[in-house]
Design a protein around this motif. Structure first.
Motif, PDB file in Angstrom:
ATOM      1  N   UNK A  93       0.814  -1.211   0.000  1.00  0.00           N
ATOM      2  CA  UNK A  93       0.000   0.000   0.000  1.00  0.00           C
ATOM      3  C   UNK A  93       0.847   1.259   0.000  1.00  0.00           C
ATOM      4  N   UNK A  94       2.155   1.058  -0.074  1.00  0.00           N
ATOM      5  CA  UNK A  94       3.048   2.203  -0.060  1.00  0.00           C
ATOM      6  C   UNK A  94       3.282   2.757   1.326  1.00  0.00           C
ATOM      7  N   UNK A  95       2.935   1.943   2.359  1.00  0.00           N
ATOM      8  CA  UNK A  95       3.030   2.390   3.739  1.00  0.00           C
ATOM      9  C   UNK A  95       4.372   1.988   4.349  1.00  0.00           C
ATOM     10  N   UNK A  96       4.954   2.904   5.124  1.00  0.00           N
ATOM     11  CA  UNK A  96       6.174   2.609   5.878  1.00  0.00           C
ATOM     12  C   UNK A  96       5.799   1.752   7.096  1.00  0.00           C
ATOM     13  N   UNK A  97       6.444   0.585   7.248  1.00  0.00           N
ATOM     14  CA  UNK A  97       6.122  -0.344   8.348  1.00  0.00           C
ATOM     15  C   UNK A  97       7.225  -0.261   9.403  1.00  0.00           C
TER      16      UNK A  97
END
Length: 591
Positions: free
Chosen positions: A101-105
Motif C-alpha cells: 500500500x506504499x506504507x512505511x512499516x
C-alpha cells in the motif's frame, strides 16, 4: 474581483523571461526527484532509528521518522508506557520502507528488543527505576514486559504486604527495579517491593528515631499468628504478644483483632538497635484487679469459669482478667492427690471459696472442697470404734492394706488383722486393688486423719476352739502346701495351718515328705497367743516304736521269783525252766 486584482503583486525575483521562453522547463524529473529525496532522511530497512509520535489512539501510534511517509505501529507495543503522548521520541525498527500500500512499516517492540539486553544490564548496574507492563500471571508470580523482554516478578516482590489477589495487577504498568539477571539463560527478575522498601526505610528511620517506651501510636494490623499480632506503625513493624492483647486469657488472637484493623498500641520495649519493638494493647485499659470489689475477702464465695487446667490445679476466671487457682489438694477432702482433670474441665462453671487474696501481687487461691462438710469433723459419730463398714481397697504396703470408706476417709488394715488362720505374707495374696472389703473400726487417729481397721475381727477368734482340738500329742491328718528351707507349712482341718521342721518330715521308710503329700501329723507344740502349731510326722511312728520297746524291756528288769506255797519256798521244776527259756527267747527276738 477588482479589489482582489489590485491586491495581487508579482514576485520581485520572478524571471518572466525564462517563463515565457520555457527555459525553466529544462530541469529534468530526475533532478527534481533527487532534490526531493535529499530533503528526506536516509532510511534503510532492518535498522533502528528514532522517531517522533505525531498521533496516538487506541489501535495505533503514528510515528514520523523524517521519511516520505509516516510509519504506523500497533498501540499494543506501547502498553508498558500508558503515558505515551504526541511529541514523544521513540525508537523504532524499520521493517519495510514501503509495503503493497506504499506504507512505511515500523516496529517499536523490535527496536526495544535490539537494545533491551544492554539496557536491562545497565539498569541493574545503575539501580535504575524502570517501567514495565504486567502481562499475565504465572506460577509463583507475574510476567512483566521490560524493554520488550519478558521478566519475572515473584509474588513476594509485588508489595511489602502479602498479596491475596494477583489478578488485580494484570494489565497494569508499574515501576520496578531489576534485582537479578541470569546471563546464561537471559532471565530477568524484577521487584516492585524494593522501591517501596526504600521509601519505607526512610520512613522507618524517622519513626524509630522518635520511639519511646510508653508512647502510644496508631497502627494497622498486618499479620495475625498463633503467638501474637504484627502491627504496621507506618513503615516499621511491632509485635503484640498474645499475653499483651487482653487482661483475660486469649486462646486465639483473631478473637481480639482483625486484619487491616486500625488500633492504638503502646510501646512496651525495644532493643538497642530498635529492630524489635514490643507493643501492648491491654495496657491501654485499666487492670481488672483494680476494679475488683474492695469488700471481697477470704472466706467469701465466688463463681467463675475454668479457663486453664493442669495436673496440679485449675485456673478460674472470676471476672475478666481476674483469675484464682484451685489447687488439686483443695478439690477434695481425700488425701490421695489426683489430677485436676478428674474433678474439672475447661469451660466448667464452678463456685468456690476464697482461701487467700493478695491484691498487691494480684493472686487469689480458691477451694471447692470447703463447700462440703469435712468428714473428719464428726468422725467419731459416723465411724465409732467397733462399727462395721464396707471399704474399697486403694493400695498395698508390705505391712497392710489402705482402704477408703468414703472420699476423704482412709484407713489401714494391718496384715496381721486380715485373717485369724492364714499366714499372709503380702496383702496381694488376700485381696486386690479396687476390691470391696468388710472392715471393723479398731481405733481412730483424728489428728493424722487415719483409722485403724480390722477384717478378721468380723469373726470370732477360732483359736479358742483350736486350743481344745489341737492338744499336744493329738494326731491329725494334714497336707503339705508349702516347702521352705526351714520346714513345711501343713494345712489342717478347719482352715488352720501348722509348721513342721525338716527332721519331723522324715517318713518311716527314711524318705523325706514331699509337697502335696497328705500324712498324719502329731501336735508337738500349741501356742494360742502367737497362733502357732508345731507338727511332726516322724513322731507318729517313732513314739509307737519307743512304747513297744519299753514294753518289751519291762519283764527283763524283774529278778527270779521264788514260788512260795503256804509262805514256804517252792522248789524249781523242769517245767518252770522251759517257760523262762521261752520268755527269754521272745525278749531277745524283740530286741
Amino acid at each position: 474581483m477588482s479589489e482582489l486584482t489590485n491586491n495581487v503583486k508579482p514576485l520581485d525575483d520572478f524571471n518572466w523571461e525564462e517563463f515565457e521562453n520555457g527555459t525553466s522547463a529544462n530541469v529534468s524529473k530526475e533532478e527534481l526527484d533527487k532534490a526531493y529525496d535529499e530533503t528526506l532522511n536516509k532510511v534503510s530497512e532492518h535498522q533502528v532509528t528514532e522517531g517522533t509520535v505525531i498521533s496516538v489512539d487506541k489501535k495505533e501510534v503514528i510515528v514520523n521518522i523524517g521519511y516520505k511517509s509516516d510509519g504506523i505501529i500497533p498501540a499494543s507495543e506501547f502498553r508498558y508506557n500508558p503515558d505515551l503522548k504526541v511529541g514523544d521520541k521513540v525508537e523504532v525498527y524499520v521493517e519495510n520502507q514501503e509495503d503493497r500500500k506504499g506504507q512505511l512499516i515500523l516496529s517499536h517492540k523490535k527496536a526495544r528488543l535490539s537494545k533491551s539486553w544492554e539496557r536491562v544490564n545497565a539498569a541493574l548496574e545503575n539501580e535504575e527505576v524502570i517501567q514495565g507492563f504486567i502481562k499475565c500471571r504465572t506460577k509463583g508470580g507475574m510476567i512483566v514486559d521490560v524493554f520488550g523482554i519478558e521478566a519475572f516478578l515473584p509474588g513476594s516482590q509485588i508489595d511489602v504486604h502479602p498479596i491475596r489477589d494477583y489478578d488485580q495487577f494484570v494489565n497494569k504498568t508499574m515501576e520496578f527495579k531489576i534485582v537479578k539477571i541470569n546471563q546464561e539463560f537471559r532471565n530477568v527478575v524484577v521487584s516492585h517491593k524494593a522501591l517501596i522498601e526504600e521509601e519505607l526505610e526512610a520512613q522507618k528511620r524517622e519513626i524509630i528515631s522518635k520511639l519511646e517506651k510508653g508512647q502510644i501510636l496508631e497502627g494497622t494490623v498486618k499479620n495475625i499468628t498463633s503467638y501474637g499480632v504484627f502491627v504496621d506503625l507506618g513503615g516499621v513493624d511491632g509485635l503484640i504478644h498474645i499475653t499483651d492483647l487482653s487482661w483475660g486469657r486469649v486462646d486465639d488472637p483473631h478473637k481480639v483483632v482483625e486484619l487491616d484493623q486500625k488500633i492504638n498500641v503502646v510501646i512496651l520495649d525495644f532493643d538497642d538497635e530498635k529492630k524489635r519493638i514490643a507493643l501492648g494493647l491491654k495496657q491501654l485499659t485499666p487492670h481488672p484487679w483494680d476494679a475488683l470489689d474492695a469488700n471481697l475477702k477470704v472466706g467469701d464465695k465466688v463463681s467463675g469459669k475454668v479457663v486453664v487446667i493442669a495436673d496440679y490445679g485449675a485456673f478460674v476466671e472470676v471476672q475478666p482478667g481476674v483469675e484464682g487457682l484451685i489447687h488439686v489438694s483443695e478439690m477434695s477432702w481425700s488425701q490421695h492427690l489426683r489430677s485436676a482433670q478428674d474433678f474439672l474441665s475447661v469451660g466448667d462453671e464452678v463456685e468456690a471459696v476464697i482461701l487467700t487474696l493478695d491484691r498487691e501481687e494480684r493472686k487469689m487461691s480458691l477451694g471447692i472442697k470447703q463447700l462440703k462438710e469435712d468428714p473428719w469433723e464428726a468422725i467419731e459419730v459416723k465411724y465409732p470404734v467397733g462399727s462395721k463398714h464396707e471399704a474399697k481397697v486403694r493400695n498395698f504396703t508390705n505391712f497392710g492394706v489402705f482402704v477408703e470408706l468414703e472420699e476423704g476417709v482412709d484407713g489401714l488394715i494391718h496384715i496381721s488383722d486380715l485373717s485369724w488362720t492364714k499366714k499372709v505374707k503380702h496383702p496381694s495374696e488376700f485381696t486386690q486393688v479396687g476390691a470391696e472389703i468388710d472392715v471393723v473400726v479398731l481405733d481412730i487417729d483424728k489428728d493424722n486423719r487415719r483409722l485403724s481397721l480390722g477384717h478378721k475381727q468380723l469373726e470370732d477368734n477360732p483359736w479358742n476352739q483350736f486350743e481344745a482340738t489341737y492338744t499336744v500329742g493329738s494326731v491329725h491328718d494334714g497336707k503339705i502346701i508349702e516347702l521352705l528351707e526351714k520346714g513345711a507349712v501343713v494345712s489342717l482341718e478347719k482352715g488352720v495351718e501348722g509348721f513342721a521342721t525338716p527332721k519331723h518330715l522324715v517318713k518311716e521308710d527314711g524318705t523325706q515328705a514331699a509337697l502335696g503329700e497328705e500324712l498324719p501329723f502329731k501336735v508337738i507344740e500349741f501356742n494360742k497367743d502367737s497362733k502357732r502349731i508345731i507338727l511332726s510326722h516322724s513322731r507318729t511312728f517313732e513314739d509307737a516304736q519307743r512304747e513297744e520297746k519299753r514294753a518289751a524291756k519291762k519283764p527283763r528288769a524283774k529278778k527270779e521269783e521264788t514260788v512260795k506255797i503256804d509262805n514256804q519256798p517252792a522248789s524249781t521244776t523242769l517245767g518252770d525252766i522251759d517257760v523262762l527259756a521261752q520268755l527269754k527267747a521272745q525278749m531277745e527276738k524283740g530286741e
